[in-house]
Design an enzyme around this catalytic site. Sequence first.
Site, PDB file in Angstrom:
ATOM      1  N   GLY A 141     -12.308  63.472   4.357  1.00 31.96           N
ATOM      2  CA  GLY A 141     -13.357  63.836   3.404  1.00 31.96           C
ATOM      3  C   GLY A 141     -14.389  64.780   3.982  1.00 31.96           C
TER       4      GLY A 141
ATOM      5  CB  SER B 194     -11.474  68.422   1.940  1.00 31.09           C
ATOM      6  OG  SER B 194     -10.268  69.066   1.583  1.00 31.09           O
ATOM      7  CB  CYS B 195      -6.802  65.305   2.927  1.00 28.99           C
ATOM      8  SG  CYS B 195      -5.980  66.693   2.141  1.00 28.99           S
ATOM      9  CB  ILE B 196      -8.966  60.410   1.639  1.00 28.37           C
ATOM     10  CG1 ILE B 196     -10.203  60.995   0.957  1.00 28.37           C
ATOM     11  CG2 ILE B 196      -9.215  58.977   2.113  1.00 28.37           C
ATOM     12  CD1 ILE B 196     -11.491  60.810   1.711  1.00 28.37           C
TER      13      ILE B 196
ATOM     14  CG  ASP C 297      -7.038  69.354   4.098  1.00 28.71           C
ATOM     15  OD1 ASP C 297      -5.806  69.491   3.991  1.00 28.71           O
ATOM     16  OD2 ASP C 297      -7.584  68.289   4.448  1.00 28.71           O
TER      17      ASP C 297
END
Lengths: 172, 170
Positions: free
Chosen positions: B102, B36-38, A122
């Site tokens: 997140g 960090s993605c939701i 990510d």
Amino acid sequence: MVGQEIGVGTLGFRGVPVGEISQLVGGPETESVGIYLTVSGSASGHIMLMYDPQMAHGFVDMLMGQPPGSTQSLGDMEASALGELGNIMGSSFLNALADATGLTLMPSPPIVMRDMAGALLDVIAADILLTQDDAFVAETSFNAPDRDITGQFFVIPTRDLLKALMDSREAA
Amino acid sequence: VIAQSTNQRTDIVLGLGQLHAAKEADTVLVCLGLGSCIGLSVYDPVSKVGGMAHMVLPSSSEGRSNGQQSPKFVDCAIPLLLDQMKELGALRSRMIIKIVGGAQMVNMNGSIGVLNIGDRNVEATKSALTSLGLPLHGADTGGNHGRTARLFLNSGKFLVSIAGGAGREL
């Protein structure tokens, strides 16, 4: 520190959708050790070395001159050894690239992480997906003569580095 | 979107920037390895319509994102997912909404990457929901570790797990 030669395979860039990079290391939920560096200078990009945890432990044994199987977890000392591996791999790759292209490319200090592959990636995906959906990934394996260790080495240029690479290739 | 079926259930795995709405009872919506993605999970317990989005970036309109319309952005994904769920019979007033992810996976000074992306994704998600008048029913966000999220459409059960750990219900 290593005292032995580590062989590195050829690097060739290929386009991979950003969302599929984690498939190259067994899927997004696969627990992995990542050694991450950013590239700055004439252009920017990301370097991530990824291994499964067992393999990372094998590297620590090799780097610290211990018999295979000695390392069972990643503490500060072990992470620091892997960071050094990232430094060596990243600098030699960037030096070769700089020699071939005339670009000035500098690696950041490495960060060593252990988590799900998707979560590690990510860090890169957010930056690349901001401007494009495909990443150019250079993937290679490397090995040491006395033990069977291979790993993956991803180099993911941002658009400006890719363009710089293309331009210098055209100019050559 | 990758669908994996067994006798009992069909797992629909959402990749980066993908979303999916469904009402089949045997469906499990999955986001694997969120950093960090939701992972946004929405469920209507009456119609049993569920939806999930794997969102990567906060806003389609800031800086280098340059106005691209894509569900990889929080501000594009949320209205798109809600529309798809409404078409399947979900009602907004019944929606149970939870978010995970997140995380701040690295903390680098002078990084070339997108700064504080995890926190900014969480904030963008919360403010998008607020502006739509939708309450948040649960959140497991932040920290510096990855997460996997699963929404079971037969029951609305929502499971979050971390690397090497068992899942817990949120």
